[in-house]
Design an enzyme around this catalytic site. Structure first.
Site, PDB file in Angstrom:
ATOM      1  N   SER A 199      44.950  39.036  32.727  1.00  0.00           N
ATOM      2  CA  SER A 199      44.405  40.317  32.309  1.00  0.00           C
ATOM      3  C   SER A 199      43.270  40.782  33.206  1.00  0.00           C
ATOM      4  CB  SER A 199      43.924  40.220  30.870  1.00  0.00           C
ATOM      5  OG  SER A 199      42.956  39.206  30.810  1.00  0.00           O
ATOM      6  N   LEU A 257      40.487  38.910  33.986  1.00  0.00           N
ATOM      7  CA  LEU A 257      39.173  38.326  33.680  1.00  0.00           C
ATOM      8  C   LEU A 257      39.044  36.928  34.294  1.00  0.00           C
ATOM      9  CD1 LEU A 257      38.773  39.463  29.957  1.00  0.00           C
ATOM     10  CD2 LEU A 257      38.027  40.632  32.028  1.00  0.00           C
ATOM     11  N   SER A 315      41.046  34.067  34.438  1.00  0.00           N
ATOM     12  CA  SER A 315      41.281  32.796  33.747  1.00  0.00           C
ATOM     13  C   SER A 315      41.667  31.708  34.759  1.00  0.00           C
ATOM     14  CB  SER A 315      42.341  32.948  32.664  1.00  0.00           C
ATOM     15  OG  SER A 315      43.520  33.473  33.208  1.00  0.00           O
ATOM     16  N   SER A 316      42.344  32.080  35.833  1.00  0.00           N
ATOM     17  CA  SER A 316      42.737  31.021  36.784  1.00  0.00           C
ATOM     18  C   SER A 316      41.539  30.511  37.585  1.00  0.00           C
ATOM     19  CB  SER A 316      43.862  31.472  37.714  1.00  0.00           C
ATOM     20  OG  SER A 316      43.869  32.841  37.901  1.00  0.00           O
ATOM     21  N   ASP A 354      36.069  36.111  42.438  1.00  0.00           N
ATOM     22  CA  ASP A 354      36.224  35.435  41.148  1.00  0.00           C
ATOM     23  C   ASP A 354      35.503  34.091  41.133  1.00  0.00           C
ATOM     24  OD1 ASP A 354      37.891  37.538  40.958  1.00  0.00           O
ATOM     25  OD2 ASP A 354      39.744  36.392  40.854  1.00  0.00           O
TER      26      ASP A 354
END
Ligand code: GLA
Length: 387
Positions: free
Chosen positions: A125, A127, A129-130, A174
């Site tokens: 999405s 945000l 997560s990975s 990220d």
């Protein structure tokens, strides 16, 4: 969450004796998307939502991983060292890639480890997560094996794992936002120099909402890599007339002067996004430091438009949500966040308008798109830690 992980761990591995617990956040990017691979500035913050893990060395040469979020995948095992990406490893390719990269960088994981993960971030999405799993895994392995790696070192190493093991050519945004997270702060990051500074995220009477379009990103990896290539091509064209190292080294004025060197229309649009988004990120950071939240909000729809029209990474559902949001009284600004192609929006809104917004925009969005939006209030959280 700790309790849940502990129970899962005991169930899977017999006992939870000696288990240690860790957390790494997700991130939301407030401004500066798709320019971290063109040497640009970005302005993310780490979130209080993220990924948790329970971990313990197991005295064997096996890595045994389990995610409470994907129980149907069962336990995923690999011998030390995992060699390369395997589709059947699914989500576990992220942590396996980290183990591999640690070894390559001189931090060998010499004993097997059992890890149970569980997260509070919606997957796919935007945000991160990975990246959250990657940084969490690198951090916990550093703690278990006594490796000392700096914040930027951790970010670079986990980015390398994603680039080389998983095969997504992501930038540093990220991994660095997660590794460098600080409670209550936005992070102003120079992705060219790999430096960063903090600004308190003080929004006064306003709130930062994350709105999930629930349109799962599709095809984004190939499109993502395609955008990167287009930027490299655009830079090459511009370098024939002006000597600069990265697309984001061009100011908007310089871009306007040299843009005719871009021989394809599409390259002109890609480069225009990079250059102007970079300028907007600097302006957003200034606005935040001066407490000018209205100015900050006004830059958000400009950014969305640029991502939609020049960079073409938004998608039908995020565009609809952005349109509904930017028209809603009390919204200071809304834009997509992260890689795009579906995913989440970030919306700056007056606190006393939040419930009306959720009801009205949520309903209209559902009627027009068929998707139910989810809303989360974003809180800027800290970086990876042991619990
Ligand atoms: C993804 C990538 C990041 C960044 C964003 C877009 O999240 O992993 O490196 O390029 O997209 O800003």
């Amino acid at each position: 969450m700790k309790k849940r992980l502990e129970e899962e761990f005991s169930r899977l591995f017999g006992s939870s004796e000696g288990v240690r617990f860790f957390f790494a956040p997700g991130r939301v990017n407030l401004m500066g998307d798709h320019i971290d691979y063109s040497g640009g500035y970005t302005l993310p913050c780490a979130l209080t939502m993220g990924t948790y893990a329970a971990a313990r060395k197991n005295g064997t040469s096996k890595l045994r991983l389990y995610s409470a979020d994907y129980p149907e995948e069962g336990m995923i095992e690999a011998e030390l060292l995992p060699k390369c990406y395997r589709p059947e490893w699914n989500w576990a390719n992220y942590p396996f890639g980290v183990v591999r990269t640690l070894e390559e960088e001189g931090y060998p994981v010499t004993e097997g480890v059992d890890i149970v993960y569980a997260g509070t971030l919606p997957a796919s999405s935007g945000l991160s997560s990975s990246a959250s799993i990657e940084v969490l895994t690198a951090y916990l392995l550093c703690e278990l094996f006594g490796f000392k790696i700096s914040v930027t070192g951790l970010a670079k190493l986990t980015q390398k794992a994603e680039n080389e093991f998983v095969g997504v050519q992501c930038g540093i945004l990220d991994q660095l936002s997660i590794a460098a997270g600080r409670k209550g702060c936005a992070i102003f990051m120079d992705t060219g120099a790999l430096t960063y500074e903090y600004a308190p995220l003080e929004l006064g009477e306003n709130a930062l909402l994350i709105v999930n379009s629930n349109k799962k990103r599709a095809l984004n990896e190939s499109k993502y890599n395609e955008r990167r290539q287009e930027c490299e091509e655009a830079l090459k064209c511009l370098q024939t007339v002006c000597d600069k190292k990265a697309l984001c080294d061009f100011s908007p004025e310089e871009f306007e002067t040299y843009k005719e060197a871009l021989d394809r229309e599409v390259l002109k649009r890609r480069a225009r996004h990079a250059v102007y988004e970079n300028a907007r990120t600097v302006q957003s950071f200034e606005a935040l430091k001066q407490g000018d939240i209205v100015r900050f909000g006004a830059l958000m729809p400009e950014s969305h438009l640029s991502l939609k029209e020049d960079y073409e990474v938004t998608g039908k559902e995020p565009d609809l949500l952005a349109e509904l949001s930017n028209q809603f009284p009390g919204v200071l600004g809304a834009r997509m966040t992260g890689a795009g192609f579906g995913g989440c929006l970030v919306v700056l809104i007056k606190k006393d308008r939040v419930s009306a917004y959720k009801e009205k925009v949520g309903m209209e969005y559902l009627e027009k798109s068929g998707y139910q939006a989810d809303f989360y209030e974003a809180e800027a959280g800290g970086g990876p830690c042991e619990l």
